[in-house]
Each structure stands twice: as structure tokens, then as C-alpha cells.
Design a protein around this motif. Structure first.
Motif, PDB file in Angstrom:
ATOM      1  N   PHE A   1     -47.755  11.937 -48.315  1.00  0.00           N
ATOM      2  CA  PHE A   1     -48.361  11.333 -47.137  1.00  0.00           C
ATOM      3  C   PHE A   1     -49.413  12.260 -46.550  1.00  0.00           C
ATOM      4  N   ASP A   2     -50.585  11.722 -46.258  1.00  0.00           N
ATOM      5  CA  ASP A   2     -51.636  12.459 -45.559  1.00  0.00           C
ATOM      6  C   ASP A   2     -51.593  12.015 -44.099  1.00  0.00           C
ATOM      7  N   LEU A   3     -50.724  12.663 -43.331  1.00  0.00           N
ATOM      8  CA  LEU A   3     -50.453  12.206 -41.973  1.00  0.00           C
ATOM      9  C   LEU A   3     -51.414  12.822 -40.955  1.00  0.00           C
ATOM     10  N   ASN A   4     -51.899  11.966 -40.071  1.00  0.00           N
ATOM     11  CA  ASN A   4     -52.713  12.448 -38.942  1.00  0.00           C
ATOM     12  C   ASN A   4     -52.845  11.399 -37.848  1.00  0.00           C
ATOM     13  N   PHE A   5     -52.141  10.293 -37.971  1.00  0.00           N
ATOM     14  CA  PHE A   5     -52.372   9.162 -37.078  1.00  0.00           C
ATOM     15  C   PHE A   5     -52.074   9.518 -35.619  1.00  0.00           C
ATOM     16  N   ILE A   6     -50.942  10.151 -35.366  1.00  0.00           N
ATOM     17  CA  ILE A   6     -50.573  10.454 -33.974  1.00  0.00           C
ATOM     18  C   ILE A   6     -51.548  11.447 -33.363  1.00  0.00           C
ATOM     19  N   SER A   7     -51.813  12.536 -34.055  1.00  0.00           N
ATOM     20  CA  SER A   7     -52.711  13.561 -33.506  1.00  0.00           C
ATOM     21  C   SER A   7     -54.152  13.054 -33.392  1.00  0.00           C
ATOM     22  N   SER A   8     -54.516  12.078 -34.229  1.00  0.00           N
ATOM     23  CA  SER A   8     -55.882  11.549 -34.211  1.00  0.00           C
ATOM     24  C   SER A   8     -56.089  10.441 -33.187  1.00  0.00           C
ATOM     25  N   HIS A   9     -54.993   9.955 -32.606  1.00  0.00           N
ATOM     26  CA  HIS A   9     -55.092   8.870 -31.626  1.00  0.00           C
ATOM     27  C   HIS A   9     -54.333   9.248 -30.343  1.00  0.00           C
ATOM     28  N   PRO A  10     -54.759  10.298 -29.682  1.00  0.00           N
ATOM     29  CA  PRO A  10     -54.021  10.782 -28.501  1.00  0.00           C
ATOM     30  C   PRO A  10     -53.904   9.763 -27.375  1.00  0.00           C
ATOM     31  N   ALA A  11     -54.870   8.868 -27.259  1.00  0.00           N
ATOM     32  CA  ALA A  11     -54.809   7.879 -26.181  1.00  0.00           C
ATOM     33  C   ALA A  11     -53.614   6.937 -26.344  1.00  0.00           C
ATOM     34  N   LEU A  12     -53.136   6.789 -27.568  1.00  0.00           N
ATOM     35  CA  LEU A  12     -51.980   5.922 -27.824  1.00  0.00           C
ATOM     36  C   LEU A  12     -50.657   6.614 -27.530  1.00  0.00           C
ATOM     37  N   TYR A  13     -50.705   7.927 -27.333  1.00  0.00           N
ATOM     38  CA  TYR A  13     -49.477   8.705 -27.157  1.00  0.00           C
ATOM     39  C   TYR A  13     -49.596   9.583 -25.908  1.00  0.00           C
TER      40      TYR A  13
ATOM     41  N   TYR B   1     -41.173   6.235 -53.789  1.00  0.00           N
ATOM     42  CA  TYR B   1     -41.186   4.833 -53.398  1.00  0.00           C
ATOM     43  C   TYR B   1     -41.169   3.954 -54.639  1.00  0.00           C
ATOM     44  N   ILE B   2     -40.812   2.683 -54.432  1.00  0.00           N
ATOM     45  CA  ILE B   2     -40.840   1.664 -55.472  1.00  0.00           C
ATOM     46  C   ILE B   2     -42.021   0.748 -55.184  1.00  0.00           C
ATOM     47  N   PRO B   3     -43.013   0.657 -56.069  1.00  0.00           N
ATOM     48  CA  PRO B   3     -44.132  -0.263 -55.834  1.00  0.00           C
ATOM     49  C   PRO B   3     -43.617  -1.680 -55.610  1.00  0.00           C
ATOM     50  N   LYS B   4     -44.265  -2.397 -54.711  1.00  0.00           N
ATOM     51  CA  LYS B   4     -43.720  -3.691 -54.300  1.00  0.00           C
ATOM     52  C   LYS B   4     -43.628  -4.705 -55.433  1.00  0.00           C
ATOM     53  N   LYS B   5     -44.461  -4.568 -56.447  1.00  0.00           N
ATOM     54  CA  LYS B   5     -44.388  -5.488 -57.578  1.00  0.00           C
ATOM     55  C   LYS B   5     -43.114  -5.312 -58.388  1.00  0.00           C
TER      56      LYS B   5
ATOM     57  N   THR C   1     -47.079   2.195 -46.591  1.00  0.00           N
ATOM     58  CA  THR C   1     -48.326   1.529 -46.217  1.00  0.00           C
ATOM     59  C   THR C   1     -49.534   2.300 -46.733  1.00  0.00           C
ATOM     60  N   ASN C   2     -50.629   1.584 -46.900  1.00  0.00           N
ATOM     61  CA  ASN C   2     -51.884   2.247 -47.273  1.00  0.00           C
ATOM     62  C   ASN C   2     -52.791   2.464 -46.062  1.00  0.00           C
ATOM     63  N   LYS C   3     -52.260   2.230 -44.864  1.00  0.00           N
ATOM     64  CA  LYS C   3     -53.041   2.466 -43.657  1.00  0.00           C
ATOM     65  C   LYS C   3     -53.291   3.957 -43.490  1.00  0.00           C
ATOM     66  N   LYS C   4     -54.513   4.310 -43.226  1.00  0.00           N
ATOM     67  CA  LYS C   4     -54.935   5.706 -43.161  1.00  0.00           C
ATOM     68  C   LYS C   4     -54.147   6.482 -42.106  1.00  0.00           C
ATOM     69  N   GLY C   5     -53.632   7.630 -42.519  1.00  0.00           N
ATOM     70  CA  GLY C   5     -52.963   8.540 -41.598  1.00  0.00           C
ATOM     71  C   GLY C   5     -51.504   8.244 -41.338  1.00  0.00           C
ATOM     72  N   LEU C   6     -50.967   7.173 -41.933  1.00  0.00           N
ATOM     73  CA  LEU C   6     -49.580   6.774 -41.700  1.00  0.00           C
ATOM     74  C   LEU C   6     -48.714   6.974 -42.938  1.00  0.00           C
ATOM     75  N   ASP C   7     -47.400   6.878 -42.747  1.00  0.00           N
ATOM     76  CA  ASP C   7     -46.448   6.986 -43.841  1.00  0.00           C
ATOM     77  C   ASP C   7     -45.802   5.635 -44.135  1.00  0.00           C
TER      78      ASP C   7
ATOM     79  N   HIS D   1     -51.332  -4.450 -46.799  1.00  0.00           N
ATOM     80  CA  HIS D   1     -51.211  -3.029 -46.464  1.00  0.00           C
ATOM     81  C   HIS D   1     -49.855  -2.446 -46.845  1.00  0.00           C
ATOM     82  N   GLN D   2     -48.869  -3.305 -47.148  1.00  0.00           N
ATOM     83  CA  GLN D   2     -47.558  -2.816 -47.556  1.00  0.00           C
ATOM     84  C   GLN D   2     -47.575  -2.551 -49.057  1.00  0.00           C
ATOM     85  N   THR D   3     -47.253  -1.322 -49.440  1.00  0.00           N
ATOM     86  CA  THR D   3     -47.401  -0.924 -50.844  1.00  0.00           C
ATOM     87  C   THR D   3     -46.090  -0.852 -51.609  1.00  0.00           C
ATOM     88  N   GLY D   4     -44.983  -0.730 -50.907  1.00  0.00           N
ATOM     89  CA  GLY D   4     -43.696  -0.625 -51.595  1.00  0.00           C
ATOM     90  C   GLY D   4     -42.596  -0.208 -50.640  1.00  0.00           C
ATOM     91  N   ILE D   5     -41.492   0.302 -51.175  1.00  0.00           N
ATOM     92  CA  ILE D   5     -40.352   0.663 -50.335  1.00  0.00           C
ATOM     93  C   ILE D   5     -39.715   1.970 -50.779  1.00  0.00           C
TER      94      ILE D   5
END
Length: 250
Positions: A129-141, A167-171, A190-196, A238-242
Motif C-alpha cells: 500500500f502506498d498510503l498518504n490519504f489521511i496526511s494529504s487531506h487534513p481538512a477531512l481529519y 489479497y485475492i483478485p476479485k475475479k 481498492t485502487n483509489k490513490k493513497g488508500l488501502d 475501484h474494488q480490486t479484491g479481498i
């Protein structure tokens, strides 16, 4: 040799029975919350970080947390929730809370509460995971800004990014319906940028098919999905698997 084989069979049988019992307990507690409304941001307190126990409704994360807390210690929900929600079971500002699901899962795999069964499943793939969503969106937190702990969140993000997940690919999920157990935690990547993970719930087995029990943003309440888990995943690009986790009932 026959004696050793018998011992091995008994150990496997006891372990399997314990796992089935864990799933039954999980779903039993989850059923008590079925129909509860979807409510987001229920853990936020503008003045200070404190342990809150919402009862009116849940988002996907707090729903899973509440069910597991009830399963761990129904007599002391405060204690079990504190253990699950906060690093080292201690409230010490906004950043002591386990915000990212990957952090929450890693923490409770390490302490033995959860078992990550994903690597042992067919079709499992490594994931970083390339995480940065929380630190990159301070107004949301606002709690992060209130407690001036953005640097700490960034450190946590880098630490998680250094770990390998699976993870298991959704297919491939449909092919694993028989392997995933009733009551397993289903964390949706998920494939959403900055999230896991974008969503989480529980595996619900019915008539040999696998469904998702979760706090749904679209249905605005805790539900059992009308579609199978595989079909549910296919609806969202945006959902890639589980990832699949199991409560280690002791």
C-alpha cells in the motif's frame, strides 16, 4: 504411526471446530445489529480524543469493530473496544487511534486476535500500500489538526507501506466461496490513490453461497448483501479484491 496420525487428526478437528465456533459467535453478534442505520464520523469529538461507544448506528469500520468487541468480551465493551481501537489500548490523542484498516488488521494479527488466512488461499497475491490519504487531506481529519500529529500519521503511513499484505483478485473470489468461512472478516482492497481498503464486512454463508454482511453506504444500514460477494465486487470498478481474516477465538 497410526497413533501419530490419530493425534494429528484430532488436533485438526479441534482447530476446525474452534474456527467454526468463532464464525458462529461473530455472525450471532452481528445479527443483533442488522438493520441499524449507517452513520459515519461517529467517533469524532471536536474537543478531544476519547473512547466513544456509538449505539445508534455504524459505518463499515465501526460495525466490524463492535461485533468483534462483543465477541471478545461482551461483559466489558469499553475494555474490548479500547483494545481494538487504540494503539497499545491507550487513548493518547487522535493519532493513537488505528485509522487505516491495514494498520488495524496488522496490529491485531500481531497480537494474536486475528489470523490472516489470505496467504494460504489459492490465487493469493502480494500487495503493498502506498498510503498518504489521511496526511494529504487534513481538512477531512480535524482531529489530526487539533492534536498537531500530521507528522505522526505520516510515520504510520510509511511504516504500513513497508509491510507486505495479501489479497485475492476479485475475479477469483467466486472460486473460493467454499474456502472462506462464515464470519470471516472481508476487507475489500481498492485502487483509489493513497488508500488501502475501501470497505469491510463479514462473510455470510447461505445455501452454500457467499454474501457480505456489512454497514452499507448505498442501503444506509447494516445488511446482508442481496448479491453474492463476487457479484457485489464486480459492481464497483475501484474494488480490486479481498483480504480474508479470521477471529482467533481462544
Amino acid at each position: 504411526m497410526r497413533f501419530l496420525a490419530l493425534i494429528y487428526f484430532l488436533i485438526v478437528a479441534l482447530f476446525s471446530t474452534a474456527q467454526e465456533s468463532a464464525g458462529t459467535t461473530i455472525i450471532g453478534n452481528a445479527m443483533h445489529l442488522l438493520g441499524k442505520p449507517y452513520i459515519s464520523h461517529s467517533l469524532e469529538n471536536p474537543k478531544e480524543e476519547k473512547l466513544l461507544l456509538p449505539t445508534e448506528g455504524f459505518d463499515c469500520y465501526t460495525f466490524v469493530e463492535r461485533v468483534l468487541a462483543l465477541s471478545l468480551n461482551p461483559q466489558d465493551l469499553f475494555k474490548s473496544t479500547l483494545f481494538l481501537r487504540y494503539r497499545n489500548a491507550s487513548v493518547n490523542g487522535y493519532c493513537s487511534r488505528l485509522h487505516y484498516l491495514s494498520d488495524w488488521l496488522s496490529t491485531h494479527i500481531a497480537d494474536g486476535t486475528l489470523i490472516d488466512v489470505t496467504p494460504s488461499l489459492p490465487f493469493a497475491k502480494e500487495l503493498r500500500f502506498d498510503l498518504n490519504f489521511i496526511s494529504s487531506h487534513p481538512a477531512l481529519y480535524p482531529g489530526m489538526l487539533r492534536d498537531a500529529c500530521t507528522d505522526e500519521i505520516q510515520q504510520i503511513e510509511r511504516k504500513i507501506a513497508a509491510n507486505t499484505f495479501y489479497y485475492i483478485p476479485k475475479k477469483r473470489v467466486r472460486a473460493l466461496e467454499a474456502t472462506i468461512q462464515h464470519g470471516d472478516i472481508i476487507a475489500i482492497t481498492t485502487n483509489k490513490k493513497g488508500l488501502d481498503y475501501s470497505h469491510v464486512g463479514f462473510a455470510y454463508k447461505k445455501n452454500g453461497k457467499l454474501y457480505l454482511m456489512h454497514a452499507s453506504t448505498t442501503e444506509k444500514k447494516v445488511v446482508i448483501s442481496q448479491r453474492t460477494l463476487s457479484a457485489y465486487l464486480m459492481r464497483y470498478a475501484h474494488q480490486t479484491g479481498i483480504s480474508v481474516l479470521r477471529w482467533n477465538k481462544k
